[in-house]
Design an enzyme around this catalytic site. Structure first.
Site, PDB file in Angstrom:
ATOM      1  N   GLY A 126       0.819  -1.213   0.000  1.00  0.00           N
ATOM      2  CA  GLY A 126       0.000   0.000   0.000  1.00  0.00           C
ATOM      3  C   GLY A 126       0.849   1.258   0.000  1.00  0.00           C
ATOM      4  O   GLY A 126       2.090   1.203  -0.034  1.00  0.00           O
ATOM      5  N   THR A 141      -9.220   0.730   3.111  1.00  0.00           N
ATOM      6  CA  THR A 141      -9.211   2.194   3.182  1.00  0.00           C
ATOM      7  C   THR A 141     -10.285   2.840   2.306  1.00  0.00           C
ATOM      8  O   THR A 141     -10.398   4.062   2.281  1.00  0.00           O
ATOM      9  CB  THR A 141      -7.825   2.737   2.770  1.00  0.00           C
ATOM     10  OG1 THR A 141      -7.486   2.203   1.483  1.00  0.00           O
ATOM     11  CG2 THR A 141      -6.768   2.364   3.769  1.00  0.00           C
ATOM     12  N   TYR A 179     -16.093   2.907   8.251  1.00  0.00           N
ATOM     13  CA  TYR A 179     -14.623   2.926   8.187  1.00  0.00           C
ATOM     14  C   TYR A 179     -14.031   3.334   9.536  1.00  0.00           C
ATOM     15  O   TYR A 179     -13.189   2.636  10.104  1.00  0.00           O
ATOM     16  CB  TYR A 179     -14.156   3.875   7.074  1.00  0.00           C
ATOM     17  CG  TYR A 179     -12.664   4.110   7.054  1.00  0.00           C
ATOM     18  CD1 TYR A 179     -11.775   3.078   6.743  1.00  0.00           C
ATOM     19  CD2 TYR A 179     -12.130   5.366   7.360  1.00  0.00           C
ATOM     20  CE1 TYR A 179     -10.395   3.289   6.746  1.00  0.00           C
ATOM     21  CE2 TYR A 179     -10.755   5.590   7.358  1.00  0.00           C
ATOM     22  CZ  TYR A 179      -9.895   4.553   7.044  1.00  0.00           C
ATOM     23  OH  TYR A 179      -8.535   4.762   7.047  1.00  0.00           O
ATOM     24  N   LYS A 185     -11.923   1.137  12.243  1.00  0.00           N
ATOM     25  CA  LYS A 185     -10.548   1.513  12.609  1.00  0.00           C
ATOM     26  C   LYS A 185     -10.444   1.750  14.123  1.00  0.00           C
ATOM     27  O   LYS A 185      -9.432   1.407  14.736  1.00  0.00           O
ATOM     28  CB  LYS A 185     -10.120   2.769  11.843  1.00  0.00           C
ATOM     29  CG  LYS A 185      -9.938   2.568  10.338  1.00  0.00           C
ATOM     30  CD  LYS A 185      -8.760   1.685   9.970  1.00  0.00           C
ATOM     31  CE  LYS A 185      -7.437   2.310  10.337  1.00  0.00           C
ATOM     32  NZ  LYS A 185      -6.302   1.433   9.931  1.00  0.00           N
TER      33      LYS A 185
HETATM   34  N1  LIG Z   1      -4.613   7.200   2.939  1.00  0.00           N
HETATM   35  C1  LIG Z   1      -4.973   8.094   3.858  1.00  0.00           C
HETATM   36  O1  LIG Z   1      -5.254   9.263   3.557  1.00  0.00           O
HETATM   37  C2  LIG Z   1      -5.025   7.689   5.306  1.00  0.00           C
HETATM   38  C3  LIG Z   1      -5.432   8.646   6.253  1.00  0.00           C
HETATM   39  C4  LIG Z   1      -5.481   8.282   7.603  1.00  0.00           C
HETATM   40  C5  LIG Z   1      -5.119   7.003   7.985  1.00  0.00           C
HETATM   41  N2  LIG Z   1      -4.745   6.080   7.044  1.00  0.00           N
HETATM   42  C6  LIG Z   1      -4.364   4.736   7.499  1.00  0.00           C
HETATM   43  O2  LIG Z   1      -3.033   4.523   7.095  1.00  0.00           O
HETATM   44  C7  LIG Z   1      -2.833   3.140   6.848  1.00  0.00           C
HETATM   45  C8  LIG Z   1      -2.183   2.960   5.485  1.00  0.00           C
HETATM   46  O3  LIG Z   1      -3.038   3.519   4.501  1.00  0.00           O
HETATM   47  P1  LIG Z   1      -2.626   3.554   2.956  1.00  0.00           P
HETATM   48  O4  LIG Z   1      -2.982   4.889   2.434  1.00  0.00           O
HETATM   49  O5  LIG Z   1      -1.242   3.050   2.796  1.00  0.00           O
HETATM   50  O6  LIG Z   1      -3.670   2.501   2.389  1.00  0.00           O
HETATM   51  P2  LIG Z   1      -3.615   1.647   1.045  1.00  0.00           P
HETATM   52  O7  LIG Z   1      -2.719   2.285   0.059  1.00  0.00           O
HETATM   53  O8  LIG Z   1      -5.042   1.373   0.708  1.00  0.00           O
HETATM   54  O9  LIG Z   1      -2.903   0.302   1.518  1.00  0.00           O
HETATM   55  C9  LIG Z   1      -3.565  -0.652   2.292  1.00  0.00           C
HETATM   56  C10 LIG Z   1      -2.872  -1.970   2.083  1.00  0.00           C
HETATM   57  O10 LIG Z   1      -3.574  -2.987   2.808  1.00  0.00           O
HETATM   58  C11 LIG Z   1      -3.743  -4.108   1.948  1.00  0.00           C
HETATM   59  N3  LIG Z   1      -4.880  -4.880   2.404  1.00  0.00           N
HETATM   60  C12 LIG Z   1      -6.197  -4.627   2.246  1.00  0.00           C
HETATM   61  N4  LIG Z   1      -6.931  -5.596   2.798  1.00  0.00           N
HETATM   62  C13 LIG Z   1      -6.055  -6.511   3.297  1.00  0.00           C
HETATM   63  C14 LIG Z   1      -6.202  -7.745   3.951  1.00  0.00           C
HETATM   64  N5  LIG Z   1      -7.417  -8.258   4.224  1.00  0.00           N
HETATM   65  N6  LIG Z   1      -5.088  -8.416   4.320  1.00  0.00           N
HETATM   66  C15 LIG Z   1      -3.852  -7.929   4.030  1.00  0.00           C
HETATM   67  N7  LIG Z   1      -3.654  -6.767   3.410  1.00  0.00           N
HETATM   68  C16 LIG Z   1      -4.746  -6.058   3.039  1.00  0.00           C
HETATM   69  C17 LIG Z   1      -3.943  -3.491   0.578  1.00  0.00           C
HETATM   70  O11 LIG Z   1      -3.747  -4.431  -0.435  1.00  0.00           O
HETATM   71  P3  LIG Z   1      -4.720  -4.382  -1.730  1.00  0.00           P
HETATM   72  O12 LIG Z   1      -4.624  -3.006  -2.274  1.00  0.00           O
HETATM   73  O13 LIG Z   1      -4.139  -5.458  -2.604  1.00  0.00           O
HETATM   74  O14 LIG Z   1      -6.098  -4.711  -1.228  1.00  0.00           O
HETATM   75  C18 LIG Z   1      -2.859  -2.423   0.613  1.00  0.00           C
HETATM   76  O15 LIG Z   1      -1.593  -2.994   0.314  1.00  0.00           O
HETATM   77  C19 LIG Z   1      -4.194   2.471   6.999  1.00  0.00           C
HETATM   78  O16 LIG Z   1      -4.290   1.945   8.308  1.00  0.00           O
HETATM   79  C20 LIG Z   1      -5.181   3.613   6.867  1.00  0.00           C
HETATM   80  O17 LIG Z   1      -6.359   3.363   7.590  1.00  0.00           O
HETATM   81  C21 LIG Z   1      -4.683   6.399   5.715  1.00  0.00           C
END
Ligand SMILES: NC(=O)c1ccc[n+]([C@@H]2O[C@H](COP(=O)([O-])OP(=O)(O)OC[C@H]3O[C@@H](n4cnc5c(N)ncnc54)[C@H](OP(=O)(O)O)[C@@H]3O)[C@@H](O)[C@H]2O)c1
Length: 286
Positions: free
Chosen positions: A15, A67, A130, A134
């Site tokens: 991710g 996400t 969501y 979380k």
């Molecule tokens: N992006 C934001 O703006 C934001 C803001 C606040 C907090 N966060 C938090 O930051 C963290 C990282 O976010 P990110 O932006 O890096 O998200 P992301 O790009 O959507 O990455 C999430 C990763 O988790 C994997 N995943 C999904 N379901 C899974 C499962 N059942 N088992 C194993 N892996 C799984 C996804 O793989 P696939 O893509 O192959 O499904 C992807 O590699 C998360 O905890 C999110 O809640 C993000």
């Protein structure tokens, strides 16, 4: 083994944040990082346990999450499986080998109904599945792995992901010469994934007291003001960014409108100096 003699296991490596953590780790080589393949579904307790058992790390970082906010609303069982049970599985497996967990969480645990910054112990009141899932994930990690860290962050972006706000905005600005509408009544803390990645590694290198911390760039910004800055620094006419409100763009699931995460608790640890969102944007432009 890295220079600090520490082994860490990373879930969610493919991710946006996971990619940044892998890159930051590779750049310093202080920590030996193993990325768990995506084929290990974190909602599968046996698979998670086997991954942790085989590596026996000192640290487990969980960036894996569902996400997609609207998707979570449509599929609450999957959202709870990935965002709540997944962290529970990871925290239990980590605890069984004496490892500490860094769980990444979100500003969406708050309802965003006020206009002052949120501290870690302010009441959570998520407005959508969501955020509910979380928040449950945070609680699971704290319950099963008391020496763990929950790092709440906000509005992550990076050039390694095409699905974040600046990347999409720049694509729109590039694809035509007309105006681009951006909401003006949504506030958050725009944070490069690379900044959070460094903060995560800094926590591992010199851990403060365990618990919940806000870890994002300092200072809140509206999506509109951020878009103007993105346009300006990207060489586009900022007047092409046109103000609209979120009422003009109804979504399946609600989003909190105003969440400014106060990072004073994290900054007071001295572990890592979180920059302002403006400095981070200018230093880390896409
Ligand atoms: N992006 C934001 O703006 C934001 C803001 C606040 C907090 N966060 C938090 O930051 C963290 C990282 O976010 P990110 O932006 O890096 O998200 P992301 O790009 O959507 O990455 C999430 C990763 O988790 C994997 N995943 C999904 N379901 C899974 C499962 N059942 N088992 C194993 N892996 C799984 C996804 O793989 P696939 O893509 O192959 O499904 C992807 O590699 C998360 O905890 C999110 O809640 C993000």
């Amino acid at each position: 083994m890295g220079r600090l003699g520490l082994k860490a296991l990373l879930f969610g490596a493919s991710g946006q944040l996971g990619t940044a953590i892998s890159a930051a780790c590779a750049a310093t080589s202080d920590i030996e990082l193993t990325c768990v393949p995506r084929s290990v579904d974190i909602s599968d307790a046996a698979k998670v346990s086997a991954s942790v058992e085989s590596e026996r790390p000192q640290w487990v970082i969980n960036c894996a999450a569902m996400t997609n906010v609207d998707g979570a609303h449509e599929n609450p069982a999957i959202a709870m499986g990935v965002n709540a049970l997944g962290p529970a599985n990871i925290a239990r497996a980590a605890e069984s080998v004496g490892a500490r967990v860094i769980q990444i969480s979100t500003e969406a645990v708050f309802d965003g109904e006020r206009t002052s910054a949120y501290a870690e112990d302010d009441a959570c009141n998520p407005v959508a599945v969501y955020g509910i899932s979380k928040l449950a994930g945070e609680m699971m990690v704290r319950l099963y792995n008391p020496s763990s860290f929950v790092l709440r962050t906000s509005w992550l972006y990076s050039s390694n992901s095409g699905v974040n706000f600046p990347t999409r905005l720049l694509q729109q600005l590039n694809s035509h010469d007309g105006p681009v509408s951006v909401v003006t009544d949504v506030v958050g803390n725009a944070t490069p994934s690379a900044v959070l990645a460094e903060a995560v590694l800094a926590v591992i290198a010199s851990p403060p007291d365990p618990g919940v911390y806000h870890a994002c760039c300092v200072g809140a910004v509206t999506k509109f003001d951020w878009a103007v800055e993105i346009a300006r620094t990207g060489g586009f006419d900022p007047s092409r960014i046109v103000q609209v409100t979120s009422a003009d763009y109804p979504t399946v699931a609600l989003r909190p409108k105003y969440v400014d995460l106060s990072c004073e608790k994290f900054l007071a640890t001295g572990v890592y100096l979180l920059p302002t969102w403006q400095d981070a944007w200018r230093a880390d432009r896409l």
